[in-house]
Design a protein around this motif. Structure first.
Motif, PDB file in Angstrom:
ATOM      1  N   ARG A  13       0.813  -1.040  -0.003  1.00 15.92           N
ATOM      2  CA  ARG A  13      -0.103   0.027   0.134  1.00 15.92           C
ATOM      3  C   ARG A  13       0.771   0.987  -0.106  1.00 15.92           C
ATOM      4  O   ARG A  13       0.684   2.261  -0.615  1.00 15.92           O
ATOM      5  CB  ARG A  13      -0.914  -0.129   1.141  1.00 15.92           C
ATOM      6  CG  ARG A  13      -2.215   0.943   1.022  1.00 15.92           C
ATOM      7  CD  ARG A  13      -2.990   0.727   2.447  1.00 15.92           C
ATOM      8  NE  ARG A  13      -3.956   1.784   2.559  1.00 15.92           N
ATOM      9  CZ  ARG A  13      -4.751   2.058   3.661  1.00 15.92           C
ATOM     10  NH1 ARG A  13      -4.540   1.137   4.658  1.00 15.92           N
ATOM     11  NH2 ARG A  13      -5.539   2.828   3.554  1.00 15.92           N
ATOM     12  N   LEU A  17       0.770   3.938  -3.036  1.00 15.63           N
ATOM     13  CA  LEU A  17      -0.016   5.158  -2.624  1.00 15.63           C
ATOM     14  C   LEU A  17       1.022   6.334  -1.964  1.00 15.63           C
ATOM     15  O   LEU A  17       0.446   7.357  -1.641  1.00 15.63           O
ATOM     16  CB  LEU A  17      -1.317   4.639  -1.854  1.00 15.63           C
ATOM     17  CG  LEU A  17      -2.175   3.853  -2.602  1.00 15.63           C
ATOM     18  CD1 LEU A  17      -3.298   3.604  -1.552  1.00 15.63           C
ATOM     19  CD2 LEU A  17      -2.696   4.277  -3.789  1.00 15.63           C
ATOM     20  N   ASN A  25      -4.083   7.975   6.592  1.00 16.71           N
ATOM     21  CA  ASN A  25      -5.126   7.245   6.901  1.00 16.71           C
ATOM     22  C   ASN A  25      -5.396   6.290   8.144  1.00 16.71           C
ATOM     23  O   ASN A  25      -6.353   6.315   8.639  1.00 16.71           O
ATOM     24  CB  ASN A  25      -5.537   6.247   5.352  1.00 16.71           C
ATOM     25  CG  ASN A  25      -6.234   7.221   4.467  1.00 16.71           C
ATOM     26  OD1 ASN A  25      -6.876   8.095   4.610  1.00 16.71           O
ATOM     27  ND2 ASN A  25      -5.997   6.585   3.252  1.00 16.71           N
ATOM     28  N   ASN A  63      -6.433  -1.885 -12.241  1.00 18.58           N
ATOM     29  CA  ASN A  63      -7.358  -0.917 -11.267  1.00 18.58           C
ATOM     30  C   ASN A  63      -7.742   0.155 -11.929  1.00 18.58           C
ATOM     31  O   ASN A  63      -9.238   0.662 -11.680  1.00 18.58           O
ATOM     32  CB  ASN A  63      -6.415  -0.790 -10.124  1.00 18.58           C
ATOM     33  CG  ASN A  63      -6.459  -1.866  -9.147  1.00 18.58           C
ATOM     34  OD1 ASN A  63      -6.876  -2.833  -9.292  1.00 18.58           O
ATOM     35  ND2 ASN A  63      -5.831  -1.463  -7.932  1.00 18.58           N
ATOM     36  N   ILE A  67     -11.986   0.743 -11.770  1.00 14.36           N
ATOM     37  CA  ILE A  67     -12.413   1.774 -10.655  1.00 14.36           C
ATOM     38  C   ILE A  67     -13.076   2.890 -11.688  1.00 14.36           C
ATOM     39  O   ILE A  67     -14.099   3.383 -11.323  1.00 14.36           O
ATOM     40  CB  ILE A  67     -11.190   2.411 -10.092  1.00 14.36           C
ATOM     41  CG1 ILE A  67     -10.808   1.560  -8.964  1.00 14.36           C
ATOM     42  CG2 ILE A  67     -11.604   3.808  -9.272  1.00 14.36           C
ATOM     43  CD1 ILE A  67      -9.337   1.804  -8.467  1.00 14.36           C
ATOM     44  N   LYS A  72     -15.914   5.709  -9.590  1.00 19.04           N
ATOM     45  CA  LYS A  72     -15.332   6.255  -8.436  1.00 19.04           C
ATOM     46  C   LYS A  72     -14.047   6.896  -8.466  1.00 19.04           C
ATOM     47  O   LYS A  72     -12.936   6.409  -8.235  1.00 19.04           O
ATOM     48  CB  LYS A  72     -15.165   5.013  -7.389  1.00 19.04           C
ATOM     49  CG  LYS A  72     -16.318   3.996  -7.261  1.00 19.04           C
ATOM     50  CD  LYS A  72     -17.242   4.713  -6.708  1.00 19.04           C
ATOM     51  CE  LYS A  72     -18.561   3.600  -6.366  1.00 19.04           C
ATOM     52  NZ  LYS A  72     -19.837   4.179  -5.966  1.00 19.04           N
ATOM     53  N   GLU A  74     -12.826   9.751  -7.162  1.00 22.67           N
ATOM     54  CA  GLU A  74     -11.996  10.294  -6.282  1.00 22.67           C
ATOM     55  C   GLU A  74     -10.730   9.048  -5.959  1.00 22.67           C
ATOM     56  O   GLU A  74      -9.657   9.068  -5.747  1.00 22.67           O
ATOM     57  CB  GLU A  74     -12.716  10.360  -4.666  1.00 22.67           C
ATOM     58  CG  GLU A  74     -11.644  10.915  -3.643  1.00 22.67           C
ATOM     59  CD  GLU A  74     -12.389  11.632  -2.477  1.00 22.67           C
ATOM     60  OE1 GLU A  74     -11.881  11.478  -1.412  1.00 22.67           O
ATOM     61  OE2 GLU A  74     -13.639  11.948  -2.719  1.00 22.67           O
ATOM     62  N   GLU A  75     -11.298   7.853  -5.945  1.00 23.46           N
ATOM     63  CA  GLU A  75     -10.470   6.644  -6.046  1.00 23.46           C
ATOM     64  C   GLU A  75      -9.431   6.568  -7.281  1.00 23.46           C
ATOM     65  O   GLU A  75      -8.501   6.048  -7.277  1.00 23.46           O
ATOM     66  CB  GLU A  75     -11.283   5.209  -5.577  1.00 23.46           C
ATOM     67  CG  GLU A  75     -11.681   5.123  -4.174  1.00 23.46           C
ATOM     68  CD  GLU A  75     -10.685   4.979  -3.273  1.00 23.46           C
ATOM     69  OE1 GLU A  75      -9.809   4.139  -3.325  1.00 23.46           O
ATOM     70  OE2 GLU A  75     -10.731   5.447  -2.217  1.00 23.46           O
ATOM     71  N   TRP A  76     -10.142   6.908  -8.361  1.00 20.65           N
ATOM     72  CA  TRP A  76      -9.439   6.656  -9.500  1.00 20.65           C
ATOM     73  C   TRP A  76      -8.401   7.722  -9.658  1.00 20.65           C
ATOM     74  O   TRP A  76      -7.207   7.060 -10.137  1.00 20.65           O
ATOM     75  CB  TRP A  76     -10.551   6.958 -10.922  1.00 20.65           C
ATOM     76  CG  TRP A  76      -9.828   6.620 -11.922  1.00 20.65           C
ATOM     77  CD1 TRP A  76      -9.808   5.347 -12.660  1.00 20.65           C
ATOM     78  CD2 TRP A  76      -9.062   7.440 -12.983  1.00 20.65           C
ATOM     79  NE1 TRP A  76      -9.268   5.358 -13.829  1.00 20.65           N
ATOM     80  CE2 TRP A  76      -8.623   6.638 -14.055  1.00 20.65           C
ATOM     81  CE3 TRP A  76      -8.293   9.111 -13.023  1.00 20.65           C
ATOM     82  CZ2 TRP A  76      -7.892   7.155 -15.052  1.00 20.65           C
ATOM     83  CZ3 TRP A  76      -7.935   9.548 -14.074  1.00 20.65           C
ATOM     84  CH2 TRP A  76      -7.295   8.498 -15.055  1.00 20.65           C
ATOM     85  N   LEU A  78      -6.673   8.693  -6.911  1.00 14.18           N
ATOM     86  CA  LEU A  78      -5.847   8.084  -5.786  1.00 14.18           C
ATOM     87  C   LEU A  78      -4.914   7.073  -6.562  1.00 14.18           C
ATOM     88  O   LEU A  78      -3.606   7.028  -6.705  1.00 14.18           O
ATOM     89  CB  LEU A  78      -6.414   7.745  -4.665  1.00 14.18           C
ATOM     90  CG  LEU A  78      -5.587   6.906  -3.729  1.00 14.18           C
ATOM     91  CD1 LEU A  78      -4.629   7.758  -3.081  1.00 14.18           C
ATOM     92  CD2 LEU A  78      -6.442   6.295  -2.599  1.00 14.18           C
ATOM     93  N   HIS A  79      -5.413   6.013  -7.307  1.00 16.35           N
ATOM     94  CA  HIS A  79      -4.983   4.983  -8.138  1.00 16.35           C
ATOM     95  C   HIS A  79      -4.299   5.501  -9.357  1.00 16.35           C
ATOM     96  O   HIS A  79      -3.163   4.502  -9.621  1.00 16.35           O
ATOM     97  CB  HIS A  79      -5.857   3.870  -8.305  1.00 16.35           C
ATOM     98  CG  HIS A  79      -6.133   3.091  -7.200  1.00 16.35           C
ATOM     99  ND1 HIS A  79      -5.291   2.034  -7.059  1.00 16.35           N
ATOM    100  CD2 HIS A  79      -7.023   3.058  -6.109  1.00 16.35           C
ATOM    101  CE1 HIS A  79      -5.597   1.331  -5.758  1.00 16.35           C
ATOM    102  NE2 HIS A  79      -6.669   2.015  -5.061  1.00 16.35           N
TER     103      HIS A  79
END
Length: 126
Positions: A13, A17, A25, A63, A67, A72, A74-76, A78-79
């Protein structure tokens, strides 16, 4: 909790990230969401990302498409940052967004390009 998978998950992780994001987090986790943070780190990152059959770069590319299909964003974002950390090039990001637009719809592709432009500009890649 499987401590070994959790530790592997933390390392995967952080590698994708960024340590600061992950530590932030986890430091915000409380009794309400800490079990989710632990389970997600163990399962998604330890079990999933810890399986070396698919290297991190390819997993990041997969991913981004999944995603995006879920919408999604916001997750996209981030990824997308994680994908860049995992060696996905600007040209590969463009091709991924083309596939997203074809299979998920042009509006989704437009949204991905919008987000990608901001992220890539911030990182000095455009």
């Amino acid at each position: 909790m499987n401590k070994e998978l959790f530790e592997l998950g933390i390392s995967k992780r952080k590698a994708t990230l960024g340590a600061e994001y992950v530590e932030n987090n986890l430091s915000k986790a409380d009794a309400f969401n800490l079990p989710f943070q632990e389970a997600m780190t163990e399962w998604c990152w330890g079990f999933g990302w810890g399986d070396e059959t698919i290297e991190a770069k390819t997993r990041s590319m997969m991913n981004l498409t999944m995603i995006a299909a879920l919408g999604k964003m916001e997750e996209w974002e981030l990824h997308l940052k994680g994908a860049i950390n995992n060696g996905v090039s600007v040209e590969e990001i463009r091709a991924i967004i083309h596939a997203i637009a074809i299979y998920c719809g042009v509006p989704q592709g437009v949204e991905c390009f919008r987000i990608a432009r901001v992220v890539l500009t911030e990182k000095g890649l455009l």
